[in-house]
Design a protein around this motif. Structure first.
Motif, PDB file in Angstrom:
ATOM      1  N   LEU A  82       0.828  -1.209   0.000  1.00  0.00           N
ATOM      2  CA  LEU A  82       0.000   0.000   0.000  1.00  0.00           C
ATOM      3  C   LEU A  82       0.866   1.264   0.000  1.00  0.00           C
ATOM      4  O   LEU A  82       0.534   2.254  -0.663  1.00  0.00           O
ATOM      5  CB  LEU A  82      -0.923  -0.007   1.224  1.00  0.00           C
ATOM      6  CG  LEU A  82      -2.053  -1.042   1.203  1.00  0.00           C
ATOM      7  CD1 LEU A  82      -2.747  -1.086   2.546  1.00  0.00           C
ATOM      8  CD2 LEU A  82      -3.059  -0.706   0.109  1.00  0.00           C
ATOM      9  N   ILE A 100       0.384   6.460   5.334  1.00  0.00           N
ATOM     10  CA  ILE A 100      -0.081   5.116   5.642  1.00  0.00           C
ATOM     11  C   ILE A 100       0.035   4.812   7.127  1.00  0.00           C
ATOM     12  O   ILE A 100      -0.744   4.030   7.681  1.00  0.00           O
ATOM     13  CB  ILE A 100       0.710   4.069   4.816  1.00  0.00           C
ATOM     14  CG1 ILE A 100       0.001   2.710   4.837  1.00  0.00           C
ATOM     15  CG2 ILE A 100       2.134   3.941   5.324  1.00  0.00           C
ATOM     16  CD1 ILE A 100      -1.323   2.691   4.125  1.00  0.00           C
ATOM     17  N   ILE A 158      -7.002   4.479   4.474  1.00  0.00           N
ATOM     18  CA  ILE A 158      -6.609   3.065   4.405  1.00  0.00           C
ATOM     19  C   ILE A 158      -5.776   2.680   5.622  1.00  0.00           C
ATOM     20  O   ILE A 158      -5.955   1.612   6.206  1.00  0.00           O
ATOM     21  CB  ILE A 158      -5.829   2.796   3.107  1.00  0.00           C
ATOM     22  CG1 ILE A 158      -6.768   2.918   1.900  1.00  0.00           C
ATOM     23  CG2 ILE A 158      -5.172   1.425   3.127  1.00  0.00           C
ATOM     24  CD1 ILE A 158      -6.064   2.870   0.571  1.00  0.00           C
TER      25      ILE A 158
END
Length: 470
Positions: A190, A216, A246
């Motif tokens: 990611l 992240i 996320i």
């Protein structure tokens, strides 16, 4: 010899961190940043020596690790590791005192993102080190949540439990290496996607890498001071907002999406979206419509994810709502701080069940979450976590006020420290930012950061376990 139950995985973790930092030092050498490379090499050597010594001392001994050892591992990992990480702060920013360097290290490692020196006043290598520590801290947050603390989720709730965790009764760490690989693949993948998207949006490589790391991990670090609007374009802001959302989502849910391609909407992301929508509406009203809808939505995502980025400082117009939303936080088994939104969902359902019982005293009504019926021990643990969280914020405010901080600044600092949403404090109290806190106050907020990252109850349980063990 049972104490080796947490010492061996601790030594392995520190050794793995040393190898990662050593590789970073080699990359830094390629850029001819000699002082930074030296600082990173010293850090890697210290961690490697301590980790290797502990690991070798426990080699060949049968590993028996249950709740006490697992609690000790988690607590020692979060309390002691940042002490090894202060060398780059001291060498690359000589104006920092040892206490200030410790504050910066704990802030980055717990993904709190609070800073004492603006990015413009430190070298790029130290900006990068902040982001790297935040990235590592985010990874270890996921690992300890999904790979260790999930083993304690019993009596119905099982908030952290997932396919990432399969352990034996005699050794909670039996599957830690498997969970570490699975999480690293998702987390690293990611991050790489976020980095490439930021590059494609026109962000320079160094800034894109730092923003991907801090996005992240919900650390909130930027390469320049101020709002994101003045640093990157609108597309990049949208990418960062997506990346932080996320990061604040449950790692097990993300794995199911990636491996099984299950698009089933879980209650946690739905609750997060609802919270973001409500907060964005408050921001839109509070800013008198001066900020556009896309700005307030991004700011709401940054608050709920506890990242603390800002586009137009919408949080400064509705400070109470912003702090409360940050204290709620994102999903369990995520890099976000806060109480975790699933706990609030369960408590709200409990309130509805109690109302139903009042209306129908003879009826049988139970609280369910993800198809499971919760039991009394689980609800007791949940209430203890919530009340302990609120109580620690109150204690933190009192201690900060006694150390000489103004009440508003003390309340903002305590709440954002325990929520691991450090940049939010500077937005809400620009006249009394982190850099204005006294040395005593810095020490208090460091303790709150660690307890916040341990989700309070796990931290207090770890302390109790250590006292019982030793």
């Amino acid at each position: 010899m049972r104490s080796l139950g947490f010492l061996r995985p601790l030594g392995q973790t520190w050794t793995a961190l040393a190898i990662a930092i050593f590789l970073i030092a080699l990359m830094t050498l390629m850029t001819q940043s000699w002082l930074a490379a030296r600082a990173f090499l010293i850090t890697a050597a210290m961690l490697g020596f301590a980790g290797g010594l502990i690991w070798s001392a426990s080699a060949g001994v049968k590993l028996v690790a249950r709740a006490v050892e697992a609690s000790a591992y988690v607590m020692v990992l979060w309390i002691l590791t940042p002490i090894f990480l202060i060398v780059p702060f001291l060498l690359l920013s000589p104006d920092l005192t040892y206490l200030e360097a410790l504050f910066e290290a704990y802030s980055a490692f717990t993904t709190t993102g609070a800073i004492l020196i603006a990015p413009e006043n430190i070298p790029d290598t130290l900006i990068f080190w902040r982001c790297v520590l935040s990235f590592i801290g985010g990874y270890l947050t996921l690992l300890t949540a999904a790979g260790v603390l999930a083993a304690f989720d019993k009596a119905g709730l099982e908030l952290r439990k997932s396919i990432l965790l399969t352990v034996s009764k005699e050794n909670i760490f039996s599957n830690l290496h498997v969970a570490a690989k699975r999480i690293a693949l998702i987390y690293g993948g990611l991050t790489a996607i976020g980095f490439l998207l930021l590059l494609a949006s026109g962000v320079p490589a160094f800034e894109a890498l730092c923003l991907a790391f801090s996005g992240i991990s919900t650390g909130g670090y930027t390469v320049s001071s101020g709002a994101l609007e003045g640093q990157v374009n609108g597309l990049a802001i949208a990418i960062i907002a997506g990346l932080t959302f996320i990061g604040a989502s449950n790692i097990a849910y993300l794995r199911n999406l990636a491996s099984r391609r299950e698009v089933r909407m879980d209650i946690e992301p739905l609750a997060m979206i609802a919270t973001i929508a409500a907060l964005a509406l408050l921001f839109f009203i509070g800013t008198s419509h001066d900020a556009g809808p896309h700005h307030v939505i991004a700011d709401a995502i940054f608050v709920v994810s506890t990242a603390g980025f800002t586009v137009s400082n919408s949080a400064g117009h509705v400070p109470l709502a912003a702090v409360l939303a940050a204290m709620i936080g994102g999903a369990v088994a995520s890099t976000a701080g806060g109480l975790k939104i699933s706990r609030l969902v369960i408590l709200s359902r409990t309130a509805l069940v109690e109302l139903a019982r009042m209306a129908h005293p003879s009826g049988i009504v139970s609280v369910k979450y993800r198809g499971r019926t919760t039991e009394n021990p689980a609800m007791l643990a949940l209430w203890t976590t919530v009340l302990g969280y609120i109580g620690l914020v109150a204690i933190g405010v009192v201690l900060l006020a006694l150390s000489g901080e103004p009440f508003e600044g003390a309340w903002s600092a305590a709440a954002t420290a325990i929520a691991n949403a450090g940049p939010l404090h500077d937005q809400l109290s620009p006249s009394h930012a982190w850099a204005d806190l006294s040395p005593v106050s810095l020490g208090i907020t460091v303790l709150l950061m660690v307890l916040g990252r341990l989700e309070v109850l796990a931290g207090l349980a770890a302390i109790a376990s250590l006292f019982r063990r030793f």
